[in-house]
Design a protein around this motif. Sequence first.
Motif, mmCIF file in Angstrom:
data_model
loop_
_atom_site.group_PDB
_atom_site.id
_atom_site.type_symbol
_atom_site.label_atom_id
_atom_site.label_comp_id
_atom_site.label_asym_id
_atom_site.label_seq_id
_atom_site.Cartn_x
_atom_site.Cartn_y
_atom_site.Cartn_z
ATOM 1 N N ALA A 128 36.749 130.247 35.566
ATOM 2 C CA ALA A 128 38.114 129.540 34.889
ATOM 3 C C ALA A 128 38.565 128.247 35.744
ATOM 4 O O ALA A 128 39.620 127.879 35.459
ATOM 5 C CB ALA A 128 39.074 130.849 34.900
ATOM 6 N N GLY A 129 37.888 127.988 37.111
ATOM 7 C CA GLY A 129 38.081 127.012 37.626
ATOM 8 C C GLY A 129 38.893 127.178 38.877
ATOM 9 O O GLY A 129 39.522 126.294 39.528
ATOM 10 N N TYR A 130 39.125 128.377 39.256
ATOM 11 C CA TYR A 130 40.058 128.722 40.519
ATOM 12 C C TYR A 130 39.196 128.847 41.818
ATOM 13 O O TYR A 130 38.412 129.746 41.643
ATOM 14 C CB TYR A 130 40.925 130.232 40.107
ATOM 15 C CG TYR A 130 41.988 130.397 41.041
ATOM 16 C CD1 TYR A 130 43.205 129.696 40.804
ATOM 17 C CD2 TYR A 130 41.730 131.350 42.113
ATOM 18 C CE1 TYR A 130 44.221 129.955 41.523
ATOM 19 C CE2 TYR A 130 42.801 131.385 42.729
ATOM 20 C CZ TYR A 130 44.192 130.730 42.684
ATOM 21 O OH TYR A 130 45.076 131.073 43.321
ATOM 22 N N ASP A 131 39.354 127.827 42.702
ATOM 23 C CA ASP A 131 38.714 128.143 43.712
ATOM 24 C C ASP A 131 39.526 128.752 44.871
ATOM 25 O O ASP A 131 40.441 128.173 45.244
ATOM 26 C CB ASP A 131 38.168 126.674 44.371
ATOM 27 C CG ASP A 131 37.205 126.825 45.341
ATOM 28 O OD1 ASP A 131 36.516 127.839 45.732
ATOM 29 O OD2 ASP A 131 37.112 125.558 46.176
ATOM 30 N N TYR A 132 39.406 130.112 45.236
ATOM 31 C CA TYR A 132 40.151 131.035 45.816
ATOM 32 C C TYR A 132 39.778 131.141 47.195
ATOM 33 O O TYR A 132 38.342 131.171 47.703
ATOM 34 C CB TYR A 132 40.318 132.198 45.280
ATOM 35 C CG TYR A 132 38.971 132.971 45.152
ATOM 36 C CD1 TYR A 132 38.474 133.675 46.051
ATOM 37 C CD2 TYR A 132 38.092 132.758 43.992
ATOM 38 C CE1 TYR A 132 37.555 134.632 45.979
ATOM 39 C CE2 TYR A 132 36.983 133.449 43.957
ATOM 40 C CZ TYR A 132 36.754 134.459 44.913
ATOM 41 O OH TYR A 132 35.401 135.372 44.955
#
Length: 188
Positions: A128-132
């Motif tokens: 979903a594009g979330y670099d955590y």
Amino acid sequence: MKLPKWLALTLLPLALAACVDVRAQPGTGVRTVSAPVSVANQPAARGEVEGASIYELRRAPSQVVQSSQAEAAAAFNGWRRAQGLAPLSRSAQLQRAAQAHSDDMARMNKMSHVGSDGSRVGARARAAGYDYRHVSENVAMTPLGIDSAMELWAKSSSHRAAMLRTDVREFGLAQNGRYWTLVMGVRK
């Protein structure tokens, strides 16, 4: 009291990875029964990942209670404020990951941290594009709306601990019918 075979077969796998909460709605006369909760931790991969599942079995209402995204976000952040914590910001990426997983659980008709494609919360957040740096996921199954999902998570020590984390900054919270997904994280 002997459980029907279909119910026993349904509950047996849940005892391994979920909380079973059997409660009556007011006026039904059915007593409350709770089972212990165990946590399913996801392996860390390019960031810390945690997850916990919770399942609720109640006398089902005739319709599933739908909660809006705004109501769900207000309930979650209201709970955090009541615990003396700062509210989290809504993340469009974590919302997409949460909604995709709730939709997937509804399609499978199964509550799980593992998606139908074998994905886990970390992979779904990244997709979903979330670099955590850290991401956690709580899932629940209840037809009774956000208040019920929050109550279940708050009463479970593992879910409560995830919601009490002070190092997360953002969240996504989604419903598809009786399936709920809460994803919390902090970016790298």
